[in-house]
Design an enzyme around this catalytic site. Structure first.
Site, mmCIF file in Angstrom:
data_model
loop_
_atom_site.group_PDB
_atom_site.id
_atom_site.type_symbol
_atom_site.label_atom_id
_atom_site.label_comp_id
_atom_site.label_asym_id
_atom_site.label_seq_id
_atom_site.Cartn_x
_atom_site.Cartn_y
_atom_site.Cartn_z
ATOM 1 C CG HIS A 86 -1.900 0.972 1.393
ATOM 2 N ND1 HIS A 86 -1.665 2.273 1.783
ATOM 3 C CD2 HIS A 86 -3.232 0.890 1.173
ATOM 4 C CE1 HIS A 86 -2.808 2.932 1.806
ATOM 5 N NE2 HIS A 86 -3.779 2.132 1.441
ATOM 6 C CG ASP A 125 0.642 -2.365 6.309
ATOM 7 O OD1 ASP A 125 -0.354 -2.587 7.027
ATOM 8 O OD2 ASP A 125 0.587 -1.722 5.257
ATOM 9 C CD GLN A 170 -6.746 -4.591 4.112
ATOM 10 O OE1 GLN A 170 -7.673 -5.359 4.377
ATOM 11 N NE2 GLN A 170 -6.951 -3.324 3.800
ATOM 12 C CE LYS A 182 -7.253 -0.222 6.169
ATOM 13 N NZ LYS A 182 -8.027 0.076 4.958
ATOM 14 C CB CYS A 230 -3.658 3.074 -1.756
ATOM 15 S SG CYS A 230 -4.880 4.342 -1.516
HETATM 16 N N1 PMP Z 1 -1.680 -0.743 4.669
HETATM 17 C C1 PMP Z 1 -2.620 -1.475 4.095
HETATM 18 C C2 PMP Z 1 -2.270 -2.859 3.619
HETATM 19 C C3 PMP Z 1 -3.907 -0.980 3.946
HETATM 20 O O1 PMP Z 1 -4.853 -1.722 3.374
HETATM 21 C C4 PMP Z 1 -4.194 0.327 4.403
HETATM 22 C C5 PMP Z 1 -5.574 0.936 4.226
HETATM 23 N N2 PMP Z 1 -6.183 0.649 3.017
HETATM 24 C C6 PMP Z 1 -3.174 1.048 5.011
HETATM 25 C C7 PMP Z 1 -1.938 0.489 5.128
HETATM 26 C C8 PMP Z 1 -3.412 2.426 5.533
HETATM 27 O O2 PMP Z 1 -4.301 2.372 6.595
HETATM 28 P P1 PMP Z 1 -4.918 3.721 7.217
HETATM 29 O O3 PMP Z 1 -5.456 4.505 6.056
HETATM 30 O O4 PMP Z 1 -5.986 3.233 8.129
HETATM 31 O O5 PMP Z 1 -3.810 4.417 7.918
#
Ligand code: PMP
Length: 417
Positions: free
Chosen positions: A135, A212, A215, A238, A376
């Site tokens: 991401h 990270d 997910q 999430k 993203c």
């Molecule tokens: N890493 C991953 C794998 C994600 O899916 C996301 C959110 N789509 C993020 C980071 C960023 O998370 P946040 O916008 O809640 O900070």
């Protein structure tokens, strides 16, 4: 090995998603004249009554600032806020609750480590490894750090199926690699990365590892000690919790050595114009009034999730994905994107002759909420030579009926093409 096997369970036992749905009031509504089918859980999950009530109880009953307690409400807010930290610590099996740092989400957790640990430990010529699956929030903070320091950010390649190339990863490891930052589960394709193996390899050359977990945490149990990572980040929203709250877990000795990230109230021990000394963990990293309601809501979400047998939850979600894949195999013109062996929660695809955003819009008209686009993860889309995908992502409250509705709606979409 599938998700269910990975957590030691291969069949759904007593878990009943239809009952679970009753805990989520938002799901009981029509959208565009049709009962809502919510398949955008990788973007954000819905909130159970337990979370909504916990936040409401705080604002209705004991809203007050924390750690400043000259009065009873503040004492109560502080006690519940710190108990929430304890809940998160147990959830990820942290040795100590002081290793849980509240952040705004995964994005801030990565930025905190890139700025604080990164500025102190990365020098010109060093290397930072991330995978091509990441991401943007697990790319851009490292890119900014690399640019500032004259270091390089190196992507680990992925296969067409969406799996990290472990041989290429091993070949990239050398003494200049200082940190490896890897997603536990890809938000775009659902690939469950073999983070334990990646961490073990990285440790051999003394590199630190950030995972990270945005997910991952909602789909299967995470144990930071068993993973042996150095940092682990995730977002509350999430995981059935509120937006605006997240977590950075860190190894205690690293957190102790790291300089503060933000300056302000609460993170100091003493402050004078001659100089400031910093507070102990975790407060050193928590400048300013924290998201008190968010932390309380997140703890309520974790407690809610822990009411279920996590193996059954994983098995249920895996069953939905398997069913989706079966339906996809007979859906003309549909091409799956991402066919890794281990996948959690995500079904990404393309429909022949249709732009993903048009598919998303036509699904929405039928009450089916999905996400479309690059998710993203533009470097991943570039590597796969596609502009984006349509992504249906599953959670605890989805059912096979939802999958049927998705495929019925896709048949109608095809009629417009
Ligand atoms: N890493 C991953 C794998 C994600 O899916 C996301 C959110 N789509 C993020 C980071 C960023 O998370 P946040 O916008 O809640 O900070």
């Amino acid at each position: 090995m599938n998700v269910a096997e990975q957590v030691g369970q291969s069949t759904v036992k007593t878990f009943d998603a239809k009952k679970v749905r009753q805990d989520f009031p938002i799901l009981d509504q029509n959208v565009n004249g049709q009962p809502l089918v919510y398949l955008d859980n990788a973007a954000t999950t819905q909130k159970p009554n337990a979370v909504i009530d916990a936040i409401s109880d705080y604002y209705r009953g004991y809203n007050s600032n924390v750690h400043r307690g000259a009065h009873s409400l503040s004492d109560k807010a502080t006690a519940v806020f710190e108990a929430a930290r304890e809940t998160v610590a147990t959830f990820v099996n942290s040795p100590k609750k002081e290793q849980i740092i509240w952040t705004r989400g995964t994005t801030e957790a990565v930025n905190l480590v890139a700025h604080s640990w990164g500025r102190a430990n990365i020098a010109a010529g060093d290397k930072i490894l991330v995978s091509t699956l990441e991401h943007h929030s697990n790319i851009v903070p490292w890119q900014m750090l690399a640019q500032d320091k004259g270091a390089s950010l190196i992507p680990i390649p992925v296969s067409e199926k969406g799996e990290i190339d472990l041989q290429a990863f091993a070949a990239l490891l050398d003494s200049r690699v200082k940190i490896v930052s890897i997603g536990h589960v890809s938000n775009a394709l659902g690939t469950i990365n073999p983070v334990k193996d990646i961490i073990a390899e990285a440790k051999k050359i003394g590199a630190k590892v950030f995972v990270d977990g945005a997910q991952a945490v909602a789909h299967f149990p995470v144990d930071v000690q068993s993973l042996n990572c150095d940092f682990y980040g995730f977002s509350g929203h999430k995981l059935f919790g509120p937006t605006g709250i997240g977590v950075l877990w860190g190894r205690e000795e690293l957190l102790n050595e790291m300089p503060p990230y933000h300056g302000g109230g609460e993170m100091i021990e003493t402050c004078s114009f001659a100089g400031t000394t910093y507070n102990q963990l975790p407060y050193k990293f928590e400048a300013g009034t924290p998201d008190i309601a968010g932390a309380i809501g997140l703890a309520a979400a974790i407690q809610y999730l822990q009411c279920f047998d996590r193996d059954e939850v994983s098995a249920h979600e895996h069953d939905l994905l398997e069913y989706c894949h079966q339906r996809a195999a007979t859906c003309e013109g549909l091409k799956r994107v991402g066919e890794a062996k281990n996948i959690a929660g995500v079904f990404s695809f393309l429909l022949e002759g249709a732009h993903p955003s048009d598919v998303g819009m036509l699904l929405d008209q039928q009450g089916v909420a999905v996400r479309t686009g690059h998710h993203c993860a533009q470097p991943l889309m570039d590597a796969l030579h596609i502009p984006g995908t349509v992504r249906a992502s599953f959670s605890i409250y989805n059912t096979r009926d939802d999958v049927d509705r998705l495929f019925a709606a896709l048949e109608k979409v095809k009629q417009f093409l």
